[in-house]
Design a protein around this motif. Sequence first.
Motif, short mmCIF file in Angstrom:
data_model
loop_
_atom_site.label_atom_id
_atom_site.label_comp_id
_atom_site.label_asym_id
_atom_site.label_seq_id
_atom_site.Cartn_x
_atom_site.Cartn_y
_atom_site.Cartn_z
N PRO A 47 0.86 -1.12 0.17
CA PRO A 47 -0.08 -0.01 0.18
C PRO A 47 0.86 1.41 0.02
O PRO A 47 1.94 1.29 0.81
N ALA A 48 0.37 2.43 -0.66
CA ALA A 48 1.18 3.53 -0.63
C ALA A 48 0.17 4.72 -0.80
O ALA A 48 -1.05 4.61 -1.17
N LEU A 49 0.73 5.77 -0.65
CA LEU A 49 -0.19 7.03 -0.68
C LEU A 49 0.51 8.19 -1.27
O LEU A 49 1.64 8.17 -1.27
N VAL A 50 -0.31 8.74 -2.26
CA VAL A 50 0.33 9.81 -3.15
C VAL A 50 0.45 10.99 -2.54
O VAL A 50 -0.62 11.61 -1.84
N VAL A 51 1.72 11.60 -2.47
CA VAL A 51 1.97 13.09 -1.96
C VAL A 51 2.57 13.86 -2.66
O VAL A 51 3.23 13.41 -3.66
N VAL A 52 2.51 15.21 -2.43
CA VAL A 52 3.38 16.22 -3.13
C VAL A 52 4.49 16.35 -2.44
O VAL A 52 4.61 16.51 -1.36
N PRO A 53 5.86 16.61 -3.01
CA PRO A 53 7.07 16.73 -2.45
C PRO A 53 7.18 18.01 -1.88
O PRO A 53 6.64 19.09 -2.43
N ASN A 54 7.65 18.48 -0.80
CA ASN A 54 7.68 19.31 -0.07
C ASN A 54 8.07 20.74 -0.71
O ASN A 54 7.67 21.77 -0.50
N ALA A 55 9.07 20.61 -1.81
CA ALA A 55 9.56 21.65 -2.46
C ALA A 55 8.90 22.10 -3.52
O ALA A 55 9.04 23.24 -3.94
N GLN A 56 7.88 21.41 -3.71
CA GLN A 56 7.04 21.84 -4.90
C GLN A 56 5.60 22.32 -4.49
O GLN A 56 4.79 22.37 -5.10
N MET A 57 5.55 22.71 -3.01
CA MET A 57 4.32 23.37 -2.49
C MET A 57 4.58 24.27 -1.71
O MET A 57 5.51 24.72 -1.34
N ARG A 58 3.55 25.12 -2.07
CA ARG A 58 3.66 26.71 -1.52
C ARG A 58 2.29 27.03 -0.75
O ARG A 58 1.14 26.60 -1.22
N VAL A 59 2.33 27.89 0.36
CA VAL A 59 1.19 28.32 0.87
C VAL A 59 1.09 29.84 0.80
O VAL A 59 1.90 30.40 1.19
N ILE A 60 -0.01 30.22 0.06
CA ILE A 60 -0.28 31.70 0.24
C ILE A 60 -1.30 32.25 1.29
O ILE A 60 -2.30 31.88 1.56
N ALA A 61 -0.43 32.82 2.15
CA ALA A 61 -1.18 33.49 3.41
C ALA A 61 -1.07 34.91 3.34
O ALA A 61 -0.42 35.58 2.85
N GLY A 95 1.83 25.93 -10.91
CA GLY A 95 1.12 24.75 -10.38
C GLY A 95 -0.34 24.63 -10.32
O GLY A 95 -1.08 25.45 -11.19
N VAL A 96 -0.91 23.90 -9.37
CA VAL A 96 -2.37 23.81 -9.30
C VAL A 96 -2.75 24.31 -7.86
O VAL A 96 -2.17 23.88 -6.94
N VAL A 97 -4.00 24.73 -7.77
CA VAL A 97 -4.48 25.04 -6.61
C VAL A 97 -5.06 23.90 -5.90
O VAL A 97 -6.01 23.13 -6.42
N LEU A 98 -4.59 23.32 -4.71
CA LEU A 98 -5.10 22.15 -4.24
C LEU A 98 -6.15 22.60 -3.03
O LEU A 98 -7.02 21.63 -2.99
N GLU A 99 -5.95 23.64 -2.43
CA GLU A 99 -6.79 23.86 -1.19
C GLU A 99 -7.14 25.36 -1.13
O GLU A 99 -6.10 26.09 -1.20
N GLN A 100 -8.36 25.81 -0.81
CA GLN A 100 -8.58 27.16 -0.49
C GLN A 100 -9.16 27.07 0.93
O GLN A 100 -10.17 26.53 1.34
N SER A 101 -8.32 28.24 1.72
CA SER A 101 -8.75 28.05 3.48
C SER A 101 -9.63 29.24 3.76
O SER A 101 -9.83 29.39 5.12
N ALA A 102 -9.94 30.11 2.78
CA ALA A 102 -10.60 31.29 3.21
C ALA A 102 -11.77 31.66 2.07
O ALA A 102 -11.80 31.20 1.17
N GLN A 103 -12.68 32.40 2.60
CA GLN A 103 -13.58 32.98 1.83
C GLN A 103 -14.00 34.32 1.61
O GLN A 103 -13.34 35.10 2.28
N LEU A 104 -14.43 34.68 0.52
CA LEU A 104 -14.80 35.99 0.16
C LEU A 104 -15.41 37.16 0.99
O LEU A 104 -16.45 36.50 1.58
#
Length: 358
Positions: A54-68, A181-190
């Motif tokens: 069994p395995a889980l697909v993950v994104v490499p740390n160096a390829q991920m960014r959080v816009i805060a 890249g691709v937007v994986l998650e949106q954490s805030a609302q308009l």
Amino acid sequence: MAIRPALLVCLMLAVGAPLQAAETIRLSAAQQKTLQVVSQTAGESGGAAVSALPALVVVPNAQMRVIAAPVGGQIDRLAVAPGSQVRKGQVVAQLASPQGLELQRDALQASSQAGLLQQSLKRDEQLFAEGLIPESRVQATRAAAAQAAAQANERRQGLALAGLAPGKLAGSLALVSPIDGVVLEQSAQLGQRIEASAPIYRIAKLSPLWLEVQAPLNLASGLHEGAPLKVVGTDVVGKLLAIGKAVDAASQTVLLRAEVGKGSEQLIPGQAVAVELAGAGSAGLRLPAGAVISHEGQSWVFVQSTGNEQEVQFVPRPVRLLGQGGNSVQVDGVKPGEKVAVKGVSGLKAIFTGVGKE
């Protein structure tokens, strides 16, 4: 397949004396047909040992960014949504921030003060050269000018961290993507009011991807970095990047990290998959999961010792489970070329365990 009591008694009588752990189960041709026992040659589907894990697909740390949010404020525009493709420098959100205005104001004031003190320093140095003022005054002006310059530089750096441009007042702050890249998650609302450092988007580059594989300790010890692997049911291939040095106390498994490049677009971060990992050497053979039974805390298979048109013989043999994935298991204790019962195993188990209790 359930065995009728009368048939089970018949089979037990046909076996004869009470059966012990490694004794032979003898079946006539008719009994084998009734139980629908079918054997398969171990290792006939491939030469090298292969483990389905069994395995889980993950994104490499160096390829991920959080816009805060760099400063507190209110979100007045969201330009993208989860799943959207974005480019580096593309505006993804707009933030109305009174705190941003304060930072710009402070930066302008610090810059003006630093400029005035630099002019005062030049004037005092000229007056000192002409002998009109004492040296102490020049030193005091020089210290004040250096302090003002440092403060102005600090304010400019604060603006840069907040994404604000120096030299003008603007309460609206544009937040841009730092990568393609691709937007994986949106954490805030308009319209939401958020504090500084609150996450708004999580963006990632999805090629290549990592696979985090949980492997039994005894199987992982036979692997090496660079070993090839394949995602079961796809044409996605990759290679082993790292073998963990710590063992999970609960599952007694080791974390393996693999990378897949070509074909990674078929995978989704967070997806659970099974992988076939080659390079385990002598770490066992792959068998259908139905070939293995469990009895008294031990795993067993039924190895066909001899067979002809009149009678076929099976020997129960204890084996060690090395891994399991999909409809197959990885076992140690069976040699390539040996025939193992893969169907009708429930009938053989009934004879094996039932007579052993008499």
